[in-house]
Design an enzyme around this catalytic site. Structure first.
Site, PDB file in Angstrom:
ATOM      1  N   TYR A  82      -4.981   3.587   0.280  1.00  0.00           N
ATOM      2  CA  TYR A  82      -3.762   4.321   0.606  1.00  0.00           C
ATOM      3  C   TYR A  82      -2.769   3.424   1.347  1.00  0.00           C
ATOM      4  CZ  TYR A  82      -5.059   8.960  -0.993  1.00  0.00           C
ATOM      5  OH  TYR A  82      -5.360  10.035  -1.779  1.00  0.00           O
ATOM      6  N   GLU A  83      -3.272   2.618   2.247  1.00  0.00           N
ATOM      7  CA  GLU A  83      -2.403   1.740   3.036  1.00  0.00           C
ATOM      8  C   GLU A  83      -1.618   0.806   2.113  1.00  0.00           C
ATOM      9  OE1 GLU A  83      -4.658  -0.142   6.072  1.00  0.00           O
ATOM     10  OE2 GLU A  83      -3.013  -1.344   6.837  1.00  0.00           O
ATOM     11  N   ASP A 118      -6.859  13.322   5.752  1.00  0.00           N
ATOM     12  CA  ASP A 118      -6.093  14.468   5.246  1.00  0.00           C
ATOM     13  C   ASP A 118      -5.343  15.127   6.416  1.00  0.00           C
ATOM     14  OD1 ASP A 118      -7.183  13.869   2.839  1.00  0.00           O
ATOM     15  OD2 ASP A 118      -8.653  15.490   2.825  1.00  0.00           O
ATOM     16  N   GLU A 176     -17.141   4.819   8.440  1.00  0.00           N
ATOM     17  CA  GLU A 176     -15.791   5.257   8.072  1.00  0.00           C
ATOM     18  C   GLU A 176     -15.906   6.670   7.534  1.00  0.00           C
ATOM     19  OE1 GLU A 176     -11.811   4.287   5.373  1.00  0.00           O
ATOM     20  OE2 GLU A 176     -13.689   3.310   4.843  1.00  0.00           O
TER      21      GLU A 176
HETATM   22  N1  SAM Z   1      -9.593   6.300   3.610  1.00  0.00           N
HETATM   23  C1  SAM Z   1      -9.131   6.133   2.241  1.00  0.00           C
HETATM   24  C2  SAM Z   1      -7.897   5.288   2.211  1.00  0.00           C
HETATM   25  O1  SAM Z   1      -7.274   5.109   3.274  1.00  0.00           O
HETATM   26  O2  SAM Z   1      -7.537   4.785   1.127  1.00  0.00           O
HETATM   27  C3  SAM Z   1      -8.924   7.495   1.553  1.00  0.00           C
HETATM   28  C4  SAM Z   1      -7.838   8.357   2.151  1.00  0.00           C
HETATM   29  S1  SAM Z   1      -7.772   9.973   1.412  1.00  0.00           S
HETATM   30  C5  SAM Z   1      -6.193  10.546   1.800  1.00  0.00           C
HETATM   31  C6  SAM Z   1      -8.778  10.920   2.513  1.00  0.00           C
HETATM   32  C7  SAM Z   1     -10.221  10.974   2.074  1.00  0.00           C
HETATM   33  O3  SAM Z   1     -10.991  11.592   3.094  1.00  0.00           O
HETATM   34  C8  SAM Z   1     -10.452  11.775   0.812  1.00  0.00           C
HETATM   35  O4  SAM Z   1     -11.208  11.003  -0.098  1.00  0.00           O
HETATM   36  C9  SAM Z   1     -11.192  13.006   1.295  1.00  0.00           C
HETATM   37  O5  SAM Z   1     -12.069  13.526   0.320  1.00  0.00           O
HETATM   38  C10 SAM Z   1     -11.924  12.476   2.500  1.00  0.00           C
HETATM   39  N2  SAM Z   1     -12.235  13.485   3.515  1.00  0.00           N
HETATM   40  C11 SAM Z   1     -11.343  14.340   4.087  1.00  0.00           C
HETATM   41  N3  SAM Z   1     -11.957  15.143   4.964  1.00  0.00           N
HETATM   42  C12 SAM Z   1     -13.273  14.774   4.967  1.00  0.00           C
HETATM   43  C13 SAM Z   1     -14.410  15.245   5.667  1.00  0.00           C
HETATM   44  N4  SAM Z   1     -14.334  16.259   6.523  1.00  0.00           N
HETATM   45  N5  SAM Z   1     -15.603  14.647   5.420  1.00  0.00           N
HETATM   46  C14 SAM Z   1     -15.688  13.633   4.529  1.00  0.00           C
HETATM   47  N6  SAM Z   1     -14.650  13.151   3.822  1.00  0.00           N
HETATM   48  C15 SAM Z   1     -13.444  13.711   4.043  1.00  0.00           C
END
Ligand code: SAM
Length: 221
Positions: free
Chosen positions: A196-197, A117, A43
Site C-alpha cells: 500500500y505504501e 483498515d 505484523e
Molecule cells: N499491511 C499491508 C500493506 O500495507 O500493504 C496491507 C494493508 S490492507 C489496507 C489491511 C490488511 O489488514 C487487509 O489485508 C486486511 O484483511 C487486514 N486486516 C484488517 N483487520 C485485521 C484484523 N483484525 N486481523 C487480521 N488482519 C486484518
C-alpha cells in the site's frame, strides 16, 4: 478493502508448512517453532506480505510472524515464501482480535501495523488496530521495552491514533506526518515499504508514522 476470492486459497493455506493452523497451541512456546531465542516480531494485517517478507530476508536473527485475516490475500505471501530459503518467517490466518489467545505475556518484541483498515464509523472505532481495545491486547503480549510501529496515509486514522494511544498504557515516542518527504532520520532509517505504501507514495500521499511504547518504559529498543 474489496477482495477477489482466490479459489482454493483457504485449503492451500491450511496445507502450507509456513502457516500455523492451530496457533493457540504455540502460546508461550513460539521460540520452539523457530528453534531459537531470537526476538519475535509480528505484523498485523500483513496483506500480501511484502513488508514482513523483506524484513525476514534482511534480518535472519529476528523471527517474524505475519497475521492476516483473509486467505485470498495471505495466499500471495505464502506463494512468495515458498521461493525463499529462510527459517524465520511464518504466517497465521486469523482475526487479530484473538491475539491474546495465541501469544503469551512478554512473548512479542515488536508489533507492526501498516495501512490498517480505517473503520471510519465511530461505532466501529474499537475495530481499529490502534484503538484502546487493541492496545490493551498489545500490552498483554509485548515484552518489556517492546514497541508498536504504525504507518498510514489515512490522516483521520492517524489523528485518532495520536489521541487514542495516550489514553492507554502507551505513549507516542516519535511521529511524523511525512515519512518520505521529511526523511526524518530516526523514523525513516531502514524503512521497508509495504504494498500500500508504494502505491500511495506514487500517488503523492504523505505517509504518517508513529512509534509507541509503554508509558512506564519510554524507550525505543
Ligand atoms: N499491511 C499491508 C500493506 O500495507 O500493504 C496491507 C494493508 S490492507 C489496507 C489491511 C490488511 O489488514 C487487509 O489485508 C486486511 O484483511 C487486514 N486486516 C484488517 N483487520 C485485521 C484484523 N483484525 N486481523 C487480521 N488482519 C486484518
Amino acid at each position: 478493502m474489496r477482495l477477489r476470492n482466490v479459489r482454493g486459497s483457504r485449503e492451500a493455506i491450511a496445507e502450507s508448512e509456513y502457516t500455523i493452523n492451530l496457533p493457540a497451541e504455540y502460546k508461550g512456546r513460539w521460540k520452539e517453532l523457530f528453534g531459537n531465542d531470537n526476538p519475535i516480531r509480528i505484523e498485523i494485517g500483513m496483506g500480501k506480505g511484502k513488508f514482513i517478507t523483506e524484513l525476514a530476508v534482511n534480518h535472519p536473527d529476528i523471527n517474524y510472524i505475519g497475521i492476516e485475516k483473509y486467505s485470498s490475500v495471505l495466499i500471495r505471501a505464502v506463494e512468495k515464501r515458498k521461493e525463499l530459503d529462510i527459517k524465520n518467517l511464518f504466517f497465521i490466518r486469523m482475526d487479530a482480535v484473538e491475539i491474546c489467545d495465541v501469544f503469551d505475556k512478554e512473548e512479542i518484541d515488536r508489533i507492526y501495523l501498516n495501512f490498517s483498515d480505517p473503520w471510519p464509523k465511530d461505532r466501529h472505532a474499537k475495530r481499529r488496530l490502534t484503538s484502546r481495545q487493541f492496545f490493551s491486547r498489545y500490552n498483554e503480549i509485548l515484552k518489556t521495552g517492546g514497541i508498536v510501529e504504525f504507518k498510514t496515509d489515512n490522516r483521520p486514522l492517524f489523528d485518532f491514533s495520536m489521541e487514542e494511544i495516550p489514553e492507554t498504557d502507551f505513549n507516542v515516542l516519535a511521529y511524523t506526518y511525512n515519512l518520505h518527504g521529511e526523511k526524518d532520520k530516526r523514523l525513516f532509517e531502514g524503512n521497508v515499504t509495504t504494498e500500500y505504501e508504494e502505491k500511495f507514495v506514487i500517488m503523492g500521499n504523505p505517509i504518517c508514522k508513529l512509534v509507541a511504547g509503554r508509558k512506564s518504559e519510554n524507550t525505543i529498543n
